[in-house]
Design an enzyme around this catalytic site. Structure first.
Site, PDB file in Angstrom:
ATOM      1  N   LYS A   1      -6.014  13.587  -4.597  1.00  0.00           N
ATOM      2  CA  LYS A   1      -4.897  12.651  -4.772  1.00  0.00           C
ATOM      3  C   LYS A   1      -3.946  13.151  -5.865  1.00  0.00           C
ATOM      4  O   LYS A   1      -2.727  13.220  -5.684  1.00  0.00           O
ATOM      5  CB  LYS A   1      -5.446  11.270  -5.117  1.00  0.00           C
ATOM      6  CG  LYS A   1      -4.418  10.275  -5.584  1.00  0.00           C
ATOM      7  CD  LYS A   1      -3.505   9.821  -4.459  1.00  0.00           C
ATOM      8  CE  LYS A   1      -2.262   9.182  -4.987  1.00  0.00           C
ATOM      9  NZ  LYS A   1      -1.794   8.013  -4.395  1.00  0.00           N
ATOM     10  N   LEU A   2      -4.514  13.515  -7.010  1.00  0.00           N
ATOM     11  CA  LEU A   2      -3.670  14.006  -8.109  1.00  0.00           C
ATOM     12  C   LEU A   2      -2.948  15.279  -7.685  1.00  0.00           C
ATOM     13  O   LEU A   2      -1.764  15.470  -7.974  1.00  0.00           O
ATOM     14  CB  LEU A   2      -4.522  14.294  -9.361  1.00  0.00           C
ATOM     15  CG  LEU A   2      -5.141  13.094 -10.071  1.00  0.00           C
ATOM     16  CD1 LEU A   2      -5.917  13.552 -11.293  1.00  0.00           C
ATOM     17  CD2 LEU A   2      -4.065  12.095 -10.495  1.00  0.00           C
TER      18      LEU A   2
ATOM     19  N   GLU B   1       6.112   4.245  -0.886  1.00  0.00           N
ATOM     20  CA  GLU B   1       6.870   2.998  -0.822  1.00  0.00           C
ATOM     21  C   GLU B   1       8.043   3.137   0.133  1.00  0.00           C
ATOM     22  O   GLU B   1       8.631   4.203   0.258  1.00  0.00           O
ATOM     23  CB  GLU B   1       7.368   2.635  -2.215  1.00  0.00           C
ATOM     24  CG  GLU B   1       6.242   2.138  -3.075  1.00  0.00           C
ATOM     25  CD  GLU B   1       6.723   1.726  -4.450  1.00  0.00           C
ATOM     26  OE1 GLU B   1       7.820   1.177  -4.564  1.00  0.00           O
ATOM     27  OE2 GLU B   1       5.978   1.982  -5.401  1.00  0.00           O
TER      28      GLU B   1
ATOM     29  N   ARG C   1      22.408  11.992  -4.971  1.00  0.00           N
ATOM     30  CA  ARG C   1      21.461  12.030  -3.853  1.00  0.00           C
ATOM     31  C   ARG C   1      21.992  12.816  -2.662  1.00  0.00           C
ATOM     32  O   ARG C   1      21.322  12.891  -1.622  1.00  0.00           O
ATOM     33  CB  ARG C   1      21.142  10.592  -3.396  1.00  0.00           C
ATOM     34  CG  ARG C   1      20.405   9.776  -4.441  1.00  0.00           C
ATOM     35  CD  ARG C   1      18.980  10.247  -4.576  1.00  0.00           C
ATOM     36  NE  ARG C   1      18.249   9.469  -5.546  1.00  0.00           N
ATOM     37  CZ  ARG C   1      16.935   9.553  -5.686  1.00  0.00           C
ATOM     38  NH1 ARG C   1      16.222  10.353  -4.948  1.00  0.00           N
ATOM     39  NH2 ARG C   1      16.322   8.837  -6.600  1.00  0.00           N
TER      40      ARG C   1
ATOM     41  N   ASN D   1      -4.248  -1.365 -11.464  1.00  0.00           N
ATOM     42  CA  ASN D   1      -3.356  -0.413 -12.122  1.00  0.00           C
ATOM     43  C   ASN D   1      -4.122   0.603 -12.955  1.00  0.00           C
ATOM     44  O   ASN D   1      -5.082   0.240 -13.630  1.00  0.00           O
ATOM     45  CB  ASN D   1      -2.483  -1.176 -13.131  1.00  0.00           C
ATOM     46  CG  ASN D   1      -1.146  -1.481 -12.552  1.00  0.00           C
ATOM     47  OD1 ASN D   1      -0.866  -1.114 -11.418  1.00  0.00           O
ATOM     48  ND2 ASN D   1      -0.322  -2.147 -13.342  1.00  0.00           N
TER      49      ASN D   1
ATOM     50  N   CYS E   1       4.113   7.012  -9.427  1.00  0.00           N
ATOM     51  CA  CYS E   1       2.995   7.954  -9.310  1.00  0.00           C
ATOM     52  C   CYS E   1       3.242   9.345  -9.864  1.00  0.00           C
ATOM     53  O   CYS E   1       2.407   9.868 -10.608  1.00  0.00           O
ATOM     54  CB  CYS E   1       2.599   8.091  -7.850  1.00  0.00           C
ATOM     55  SG  CYS E   1       1.868   6.615  -7.195  1.00  0.00           S
TER      56      CYS E   1
ATOM     57  N   LYS F   1       3.224  10.085 -13.756  1.00  0.00           N
ATOM     58  CA  LYS F   1       1.938   9.626 -14.302  1.00  0.00           C
ATOM     59  C   LYS F   1       0.792  10.547 -13.845  1.00  0.00           C
ATOM     60  O   LYS F   1      -0.051  10.953 -14.642  1.00  0.00           O
ATOM     61  CB  LYS F   1       1.699   8.192 -13.812  1.00  0.00           C
ATOM     62  CG  LYS F   1       0.357   7.622 -14.147  1.00  0.00           C
ATOM     63  CD  LYS F   1       0.173   6.252 -13.516  1.00  0.00           C
ATOM     64  CE  LYS F   1      -0.144   6.388 -12.050  1.00  0.00           C
ATOM     65  NZ  LYS F   1      -1.247   5.611 -11.541  1.00  0.00           N
TER      66      LYS F   1
ATOM     67  N   ASP G   1      -6.858 -11.588  -7.143  1.00  0.00           N
ATOM     68  CA  ASP G   1      -6.171 -11.191  -8.368  1.00  0.00           C
ATOM     69  C   ASP G   1      -6.398 -12.313  -9.371  1.00  0.00           C
ATOM     70  O   ASP G   1      -6.509 -13.488  -8.995  1.00  0.00           O
ATOM     71  CB  ASP G   1      -4.670 -11.030  -8.068  1.00  0.00           C
ATOM     72  CG  ASP G   1      -3.959 -10.218  -9.141  1.00  0.00           C
ATOM     73  OD1 ASP G   1      -3.356  -9.193  -8.787  1.00  0.00           O
ATOM     74  OD2 ASP G   1      -3.989 -10.618 -10.327  1.00  0.00           O
TER      75      ASP G   1
ATOM     76  N   PHE H   1      14.067   3.547  -7.488  1.00  0.00           N
ATOM     77  CA  PHE H   1      13.733   4.980  -7.570  1.00  0.00           C
ATOM     78  C   PHE H   1      13.907   5.690  -6.238  1.00  0.00           C
ATOM     79  O   PHE H   1      13.963   6.907  -6.168  1.00  0.00           O
ATOM     80  CB  PHE H   1      12.329   5.194  -8.149  1.00  0.00           C
ATOM     81  CG  PHE H   1      11.201   5.040  -7.162  1.00  0.00           C
ATOM     82  CD1 PHE H   1      10.687   3.790  -6.846  1.00  0.00           C
ATOM     83  CD2 PHE H   1      10.635   6.154  -6.562  1.00  0.00           C
ATOM     84  CE1 PHE H   1       9.643   3.652  -5.946  1.00  0.00           C
ATOM     85  CE2 PHE H   1       9.585   6.031  -5.653  1.00  0.00           C
ATOM     86  CZ  PHE H   1       9.096   4.778  -5.347  1.00  0.00           C
TER      87      PHE H   1
HETATM   88  C1  UDX Z   1       4.454   9.042  -3.681  1.00  0.00           C
HETATM   89  C2  UDX Z   1       3.727   9.884  -2.638  1.00  0.00           C
HETATM   90  O1  UDX Z   1       4.669  10.375  -1.660  1.00  0.00           O
HETATM   91  C3  UDX Z   1       2.647   9.072  -1.963  1.00  0.00           C
HETATM   92  O2  UDX Z   1       1.901   9.902  -1.066  1.00  0.00           O
HETATM   93  C4  UDX Z   1       1.708   8.493  -3.030  1.00  0.00           C
HETATM   94  O3  UDX Z   1       0.734   7.672  -2.426  1.00  0.00           O
HETATM   95  C5  UDX Z   1       2.502   7.700  -4.043  1.00  0.00           C
HETATM   96  O4  UDX Z   1       3.529   8.509  -4.623  1.00  0.00           O
HETATM   97  P1  UDX Z   1       6.354   7.178  -3.630  1.00  0.00           P
HETATM   98  O5  UDX Z   1       6.332   7.257  -5.124  1.00  0.00           O
HETATM   99  O6  UDX Z   1       6.343   5.840  -2.996  1.00  0.00           O
HETATM  100  O7  UDX Z   1       5.131   7.982  -3.008  1.00  0.00           O
HETATM  101  O8  UDX Z   1       7.709   7.890  -3.143  1.00  0.00           O
HETATM  102  P2  UDX Z   1       8.131   9.322  -2.564  1.00  0.00           P
HETATM  103  O9  UDX Z   1       8.740   9.132  -1.238  1.00  0.00           O
HETATM  104  O10 UDX Z   1       7.064  10.317  -2.662  1.00  0.00           O
HETATM  105  O11 UDX Z   1       9.327   9.718  -3.567  1.00  0.00           O
HETATM  106  C6  UDX Z   1       9.108   9.925  -4.950  1.00  0.00           C
HETATM  107  C7  UDX Z   1      10.390  10.328  -5.626  1.00  0.00           C
HETATM  108  O12 UDX Z   1      10.808  11.624  -5.215  1.00  0.00           O
HETATM  109  C8  UDX Z   1      11.574   9.401  -5.321  1.00  0.00           C
HETATM  110  O13 UDX Z   1      12.305   9.182  -6.494  1.00  0.00           O
HETATM  111  C9  UDX Z   1      12.382  10.185  -4.315  1.00  0.00           C
HETATM  112  O14 UDX Z   1      13.730   9.832  -4.314  1.00  0.00           O
HETATM  113  C10 UDX Z   1      12.170  11.599  -4.819  1.00  0.00           C
HETATM  114  N1  UDX Z   1      12.390  12.634  -3.773  1.00  0.00           N
HETATM  115  C11 UDX Z   1      11.617  12.656  -2.655  1.00  0.00           C
HETATM  116  C12 UDX Z   1      13.362  13.592  -3.981  1.00  0.00           C
HETATM  117  O15 UDX Z   1      14.064  13.592  -4.995  1.00  0.00           O
HETATM  118  N2  UDX Z   1      13.540  14.567  -3.015  1.00  0.00           N
HETATM  119  C13 UDX Z   1      12.795  14.624  -1.887  1.00  0.00           C
HETATM  120  O16 UDX Z   1      13.012  15.538  -1.065  1.00  0.00           O
HETATM  121  C14 UDX Z   1      11.798  13.628  -1.700  1.00  0.00           C
END
Ligand code: UDX
Length: 438
Positions: A191-192, A135, A406, A59, A247, A250, A5, A309
């Site tokens: 991916k998208l 994450e 939640r 990024n 993700c 975006k 980096d 998040f």
């Molecule tokens: C996401 C994709 O899951 C992952 O495959 C990709 O590589 C990156 O983007 P991430 O953003 O880390 O991963 O979190 P994820 O677990 O997908 O949750 C995204 C958001 O959705 C969070 O705010 C979570 O709280 C919300 N969520 C998830 C809900 O509100 N309800 C659900 O049932 C699941």
């Protein structure tokens, strides 16, 4: 494996006992491998020269200005990484797109690489290897992925050989039948599409949560029932105050923008509506808080539990808590914030100085909850479930409200204690109905 980096501070942090990001299990992996087969450095040139394979993981944020602003992916970092790779490479390299990129980015990158490499005869093979880990579960997702996707120019021998080389790397720990190969563009688009479809599931169940509240249905029961259909499946059907993270939004905006660029306005609008529903869910939550509390939250202390998040991360990018906090501040609330992982400086960066006049960050939940009029749950941290809610009720103003964004708390128990409870997509408490004149 050398991670490079340009940012010295970041690399110093990776080489220290305080890694720059919080992720369960990451410390152990880094500590076990650092100095043996894992190195962190700012010497990009040396690392690029030495590598046979380069994963580009920079990024790709949404463009803030210019053509496609607010929607298209900004590939500035990608392009500058490609220019450096081209300038410093003296031997053949496999270049792996790890960042989430628009379809056909590989083509553009290949042009930059080929036209800027001064060394004669150097060949670059470009592969797309999108990252699907989430994450909070990143290490598990890495060690036992549902699938690994590798896209390359499988229509020719060179491309097939490059794909095979990367397949061999993953095959060290991933069963071969889980390693998929595809053409470059399919891998990039997958991916998208994966992120857009996951987000769409959440927006769909969130849309149903609004209807549940009107009809007396319970969204958890609906999720459970539909999830038993093997075609739908049980995962990612939890209604929430909205999806966040770096993700989903975006990538959907980027996908929709690509559709627009191809003249597919109806397709773009379909995906924009997923983001629109997410915004609606956050607004709806704030409206519910205000109307339940007799249409005014001016100068009322509202405890906000959670800012990340999602649980098990300190990441706040696009967290729904930002919009909910902003909405409540607009109505005059004083927010008492507690999150087990998010530091005050981060909240300040996300909310801005003006909003911080109405936000106090606490290092423990007890102080945040004392004398509060209401509690809003923004993140599903496990520890919130373990609190002594009877004790909390005693120190809050009455009527004491809980707004569970939640659906993680034991709502029947809370009602028994005396709380007025609002849970997303659940039958509405009679007190709330009368307060809202419903
Ligand atoms: C996401 C994709 O899951 C992952 O495959 C990709 O590589 C990156 O983007 P991430 O953003 O880390 O991963 O979190 P994820 O677990 O997908 O949750 C995204 C958001 O959705 C969070 O705010 C979570 O709280 C919300 N969520 C998830 C809900 O509100 N309800 C659900 O049932 C699941």
């Amino acid at each position: 494996m050398t991670v490079v980096d340009l940012n010295q501070q970041r690399i110093d942090a990776w080489n220290s006992d305080n890694l720059p990001i919080y992720e369960p299990g990451l410390d152990e992996v880094v500590k076990a491998c650092r100095g043996k087969n894992l190195f962190f450095s700012t010497d990009c040139e040396a690392a690029i020269r030495a590598a046979q394979c380069i994963f580009v993981s920079v990024n790709t944020p949404t463009k803030k200005t210019g053509l496609g602003k607010g929607k298209a992916a900004d590939l500035t970092y990608w392009e500058s990484a490609a220019r450096n790779i081209a300038a410093w490479s003296t031997s053949d390299k496999i270049i792996v797109e790890k960042s989430t990129v628009p379809v056909r980015t590989a083509e553009a990158i290949e042009k930059v690489l080929l036209r800027n490499c001064p060394a004669p005869g150097v060949h670059f093979d470009i592969l797309s290897n999108p990252e699907f880990l989430a994450e909070g579960t990143a290490i598990d997702d890495l060690t036992a992925p549902d699938r690994v996707l590798i896209g390359g120019k499988i229509e020719n021998d060179r491309g097939t050989a490059a794909c095979a080389a990367l397949v061999d790397v993953y095959a060290n720990w991933v069963p071969r039948e889980r390693i998929l190969t595809a053409n470059l563009w399919s891998a990039e688009l997958s991916k998208l599409t994966a992120n857009a479809m996951l987000a769409q599931r959440i927006s769909s169940i969130n849309a149903i949560s609004a209807l549940c509240e009107c009809t007396g249905a319970d969204v958890s029961q609906v999720s459970f029932a539909i999830g038993k259909d093997s075609r739908i499946g049980p995962k990612f059907l939890n209604a929430s105050v909205g999806f966040g993270g770096s993700c989903f939004q975006k990538d959907i905006l980027n996908l929709a923008y690509i559709c627009e660029c191809h003249g597919l306005q109806e397709v773009a609008d379909y995906w924009y509506s997923v983001v629109g529903m997410n915004d609606y869910q956050k607004t709806r939550f704030v409206r519910r808080v205000v109307s339940a509390m007799f249409n005014t939250i001016r100068n009322k202390k509202i405890a906000m539990l959670g800012f990340a998040f999602k649980k098990d991360t300190g990441d706040t990018r696009e967290t729904p808590a930002i919009d909910v906090a902003a909405g409540m501040i607009e109505d005059g609330a004083k927010i008492a914030l507690y999150d087990p992982q998010v530091p005050e400086e981060q909240v300040r960066m996300d909310m801005g100085e003006e909003a911080m006049k109405s936000i106090t960050c606490y290092k423990n939940p007890t102080d945040a909850l004392k004398d509060a009029h209401a509690v809003t749950i923004m993140t599903e941290w496990d520890e919130f479930k373990t609190y002594d809610w009877k004790e909390i009720y005693e120190v809050m103003h009455k009527p004491a409200f809980v707004f569970d964004g939640r659906n993680i708390l034991d709502h029947a128990h809370l009602s028994e204690i005396g709380f007025i409870v609002y849970a997303l997509g659940k039958p509405i408490d009679p007190f709330l109905k009368s307060a809202e004149g419903a």
